[in-house]
Design a protein around this motif. Sequence first.
Motif, mmCIF file in Angstrom:
data_model
loop_
_atom_site.group_PDB
_atom_site.id
_atom_site.type_symbol
_atom_site.label_atom_id
_atom_site.label_comp_id
_atom_site.label_asym_id
_atom_site.label_seq_id
_atom_site.Cartn_x
_atom_site.Cartn_y
_atom_site.Cartn_z
ATOM 1 N N LEU A 189 -41.448 -25.614 11.837
ATOM 2 C CA LEU A 189 -41.815 -26.850 11.809
ATOM 3 C C LEU A 189 -42.756 -27.085 10.602
ATOM 4 O O LEU A 189 -43.898 -26.465 10.574
ATOM 5 N N ILE A 190 -42.206 -27.727 9.368
ATOM 6 C CA ILE A 190 -43.202 -27.959 8.225
ATOM 7 C C ILE A 190 -43.633 -29.377 8.498
ATOM 8 O O ILE A 190 -43.060 -30.347 8.439
ATOM 9 N N GLU B 150 -42.892 -21.276 14.611
ATOM 10 C CA GLU B 150 -44.056 -21.357 13.780
ATOM 11 C C GLU B 150 -44.047 -22.763 13.186
ATOM 12 O O GLU B 150 -43.107 -23.103 12.563
ATOM 13 N N ALA B 151 -45.225 -23.169 13.326
ATOM 14 C CA ALA B 151 -45.441 -24.655 12.433
ATOM 15 C C ALA B 151 -46.276 -24.371 11.177
ATOM 16 O O ALA B 151 -47.218 -23.369 11.319
ATOM 17 N N MET B 152 -46.091 -24.805 9.951
ATOM 18 C CA MET B 152 -46.555 -24.420 8.852
ATOM 19 C C MET B 152 -47.119 -25.819 8.201
ATOM 20 O O MET B 152 -46.348 -26.792 8.156
ATOM 21 N N HIS B 153 -48.310 -25.677 7.408
ATOM 22 C CA HIS B 153 -48.633 -26.871 6.540
ATOM 23 C C HIS B 153 -47.632 -27.203 5.448
ATOM 24 O O HIS B 153 -47.277 -26.042 4.814
ATOM 25 N N TRP B 154 -47.435 -28.331 5.078
ATOM 26 C CA TRP B 154 -46.666 -28.827 3.949
ATOM 27 C C TRP B 154 -47.212 -28.040 2.536
ATOM 28 O O TRP B 154 -46.234 -27.526 1.779
ATOM 29 N N ASP C 263 -51.550 -36.132 1.908
ATOM 30 C CA ASP C 263 -51.158 -34.936 0.877
ATOM 31 C C ASP C 263 -50.415 -35.825 -0.293
ATOM 32 O O ASP C 263 -50.176 -35.226 -1.419
ATOM 33 N N ALA C 264 -50.164 -37.203 -0.061
ATOM 34 C CA ALA C 264 -49.297 -37.915 -1.142
ATOM 35 C C ALA C 264 -50.208 -38.893 -1.732
ATOM 36 O O ALA C 264 -49.643 -39.677 -2.624
ATOM 37 N N PHE C 265 -51.438 -39.258 -1.311
ATOM 38 C CA PHE C 265 -52.078 -40.269 -1.691
ATOM 39 C C PHE C 265 -53.667 -40.124 -1.563
ATOM 40 O O PHE C 265 -54.181 -39.226 -0.807
ATOM 41 N N ASP C 266 -54.427 -40.879 -2.239
ATOM 42 C CA ASP C 266 -55.805 -40.600 -2.192
ATOM 43 C C ASP C 266 -56.503 -41.471 -1.249
ATOM 44 O O ASP C 266 -56.234 -42.793 -1.154
ATOM 45 N N ALA C 267 -57.318 -40.881 -0.285
ATOM 46 C CA ALA C 267 -57.604 -41.605 0.719
ATOM 47 C C ALA C 267 -58.647 -42.804 0.389
ATOM 48 O O ALA C 267 -58.840 -43.749 1.259
ATOM 49 N N ASP C 268 -59.345 -42.649 -0.482
ATOM 50 C CA ASP C 268 -60.364 -43.841 -1.100
ATOM 51 C C ASP C 268 -59.637 -44.907 -2.022
ATOM 52 O O ASP C 268 -60.184 -45.676 -2.362
ATOM 53 N N VAL C 269 -58.485 -45.138 -1.889
ATOM 54 C CA VAL C 269 -57.734 -46.120 -2.854
ATOM 55 C C VAL C 269 -58.122 -47.378 -2.216
ATOM 56 O O VAL C 269 -58.224 -47.786 -1.132
ATOM 57 N N PHE D 27 -38.809 -30.777 9.053
ATOM 58 C CA PHE D 27 -39.695 -31.459 8.249
ATOM 59 C C PHE D 27 -40.363 -32.591 9.148
ATOM 60 O O PHE D 27 -39.599 -33.666 9.623
ATOM 61 N N THR D 28 -41.484 -33.021 9.150
ATOM 62 C CA THR D 28 -42.073 -34.060 9.722
ATOM 63 C C THR D 28 -43.525 -34.472 9.203
ATOM 64 O O THR D 28 -44.141 -33.615 8.587
ATOM 65 N N THR D 29 -44.109 -35.233 9.875
ATOM 66 C CA THR D 29 -45.526 -35.948 9.511
ATOM 67 C C THR D 29 -46.340 -35.594 10.547
ATOM 68 O O THR D 29 -45.938 -35.469 11.677
ATOM 69 N N GLY D 30 -47.760 -35.324 10.298
ATOM 70 C CA GLY D 30 -48.488 -34.971 11.249
ATOM 71 C C GLY D 30 -48.500 -35.891 12.591
ATOM 72 O O GLY D 30 -48.926 -35.504 13.748
ATOM 73 N N ASP D 31 -48.373 -37.320 12.259
ATOM 74 C CA ASP D 31 -48.472 -38.311 13.456
ATOM 75 C C ASP D 31 -47.256 -38.071 14.192
ATOM 76 O O ASP D 31 -47.359 -38.317 15.675
ATOM 77 N N LEU D 32 -46.369 -37.350 13.936
ATOM 78 C CA LEU D 32 -45.078 -37.339 14.695
ATOM 79 C C LEU D 32 -44.769 -35.482 15.218
ATOM 80 O O LEU D 32 -44.016 -35.341 16.016
ATOM 81 N N ALA D 33 -45.569 -34.998 14.616
ATOM 82 C CA ALA D 33 -45.373 -33.345 14.945
ATOM 83 C C ALA D 33 -45.228 -33.070 16.247
ATOM 84 O O ALA D 33 -44.706 -32.083 16.904
ATOM 85 N N ALA D 34 -46.314 -33.518 16.821
ATOM 86 C CA ALA D 34 -46.579 -33.173 18.343
ATOM 87 C C ALA D 34 -45.514 -33.751 19.134
ATOM 88 O O ALA D 34 -44.805 -32.926 20.117
ATOM 89 N N GLU D 35 -44.696 -34.684 19.099
ATOM 90 C CA GLU D 35 -43.575 -35.260 19.748
ATOM 91 C C GLU D 35 -42.441 -34.394 19.329
ATOM 92 O O GLU D 35 -41.432 -34.008 20.355
ATOM 93 N N LEU D 36 -42.205 -33.861 18.126
ATOM 94 C CA LEU D 36 -41.102 -33.023 17.870
ATOM 95 C C LEU D 36 -41.274 -31.941 18.428
ATOM 96 O O LEU D 36 -40.054 -31.255 18.948
#
Length: 564
Positions: free
Chosen positions: A149-150, A189-193, A156-162, A124-133
């Motif tokens: 790789l998920i 295979e890489a998969m979206h959360w 995915d966890a908060f509102d961008a306009d907060v 499991f990783t976040t988008g900013d780290l996925a390429a490195e992994l």
Amino acid sequence: MDRPHHKFWPQRLPRAITVPATSLWHNLATSAARYPTKAALVFFGRTISYRELVDQAERLAGTLQALGVQRGDRVVLDMQNCPQLVIAHFAILRANAVVVPVNPMNRAEELKHYIVDPDAKVAFTTGDLAAELAKASNALEPAQRLAHLIVTQFTDAFDADVSGDEAPAPAWRDWLLARHPLPALDGGEAMHWQDALDAGHVPPPHTVGADDMALLPYTSGTTGLPKGCVHHHSSLMHNAVASQLWGSVSHEAVVLAVVPMFHITGVVSMMHTAIYAGATLVVMPRWDREVAGRLISLRKVTSWTNIPTMVIDLMGSPNFASFDLSSLMYIGGGGAAMPQAVAQRLFEQYGLRYQEGYGLTETAAPSHAQPFENPKQQCLGIPFMSSDSRVVDPDTLRELPPGESGEIITCGPEVFQGYWKRPDATAAAFVDFEGKRYFRTGDMGRVDEDGYFFMTDRLKRMINASGFKVWPAEVELLMFKNPAIQEACVIATKDAYRGESVKAIVVLRPTHRDTTEQQIIDWCRENMAVYKTPRQVQFVDALPKSGAGKVMWRLLQEKEESAA
């Protein structure tokens, strides 16, 4: 047997405890059954209830099984603090598997080891780290690579306009709001959360118990690559329950979750303790003093585990007077000593006694803690619940009297089982003492007449940079991959803010004499976590060697200390 510190033991607490004989998953399931609508996680104004947390973890556990994860398999978790880290952590446990927490600052060259050594096939990783992994996985032999790789995005966890007091720091917005494409994963295979959550797979029966492995965190040492520390559900359970009792963490507690949850302190003393208690975690992805001050004020945070540099930074904010810290009932941590002047100011302004403690990855965080009623400053505390520690001569293992410096050894249910795939290192890490198995911490300390422990030095070679442990041997191993470097020796240098920083003393190859110090530093930033990167580089013609040909690092360290 009574020990000197028992006369200072908190009267409200037993000296030893009985812990649940269940897996850590049951802690979340129980809290969700008791407090289904209560906030489990808060992230930039978005709340996830205990019911939602357990539901998402179970859905992900079903996906993990569908991807081939079986009982005892190791799954990599490479993220900064965010709700998805907590969800994925418990999903792995729910799937009867083992969490391998990885520092998200690691680069591809370092990440290879965290895939190969635990034989991980899913991460499991976040988008900013996925390429490195993915880069790390793709560079491995086909049989060693990740199969799945998920990837989640922070949004995915908060509102961008907060906006307002719960908004991210302005400097974080580009980082947090960016949505990164899935990387190419060779042979996998890489998969979206969200796709992993919505796959609709039923989770497997939960069959693991107290004596199954739950966590495989890695720790470095004096030689070679980082070693995995085998922790069963029982060792983590002990310290989660003990920390809840010691810190009086109730289900009404609000915990500021800013200590990294890839680190043993964040995993056990903060996350698992809060989930066991049914408390609320207010999650910060990284440190920012203004965000922390606003969240403590707004969310009425009652408990804040940290490293001392965070407190120093917060108190240095020009807005410090506007922050309301009156809700805090507990503030403490470890990793570095809290300056006495700062601790005194905390007490005078807020009546808060900073609770220093001590522990290692091998001891599931605390092996020593301060009794609230009788704390001592710049002190490791007293042995934790159900535990015992001694100070011994590191050569003869003879127990030393109060005041004499020796190696701290410790025994208790929180101590790990041993090093993953390293029976030699495991055998060297333990000693039989008075008929019990004690762990050799490698830290030099002393005990006073009252039974309180104090750090005096490190037997192991280690640099403490703002609470992050940097092991010179690991940095040197990475630096040798630089074609300009013939030899390198890494030592600690004094740092007014971080306590210590990393310095590299380098011998260049004759073919690369025109290499600059900055070029070495830049290369290191590209190939290792930023906290490991040397802040200073010194070129020399040769490194001092012993008669056996070993680099005399201690001589270089002593020269650096003399110069300082």
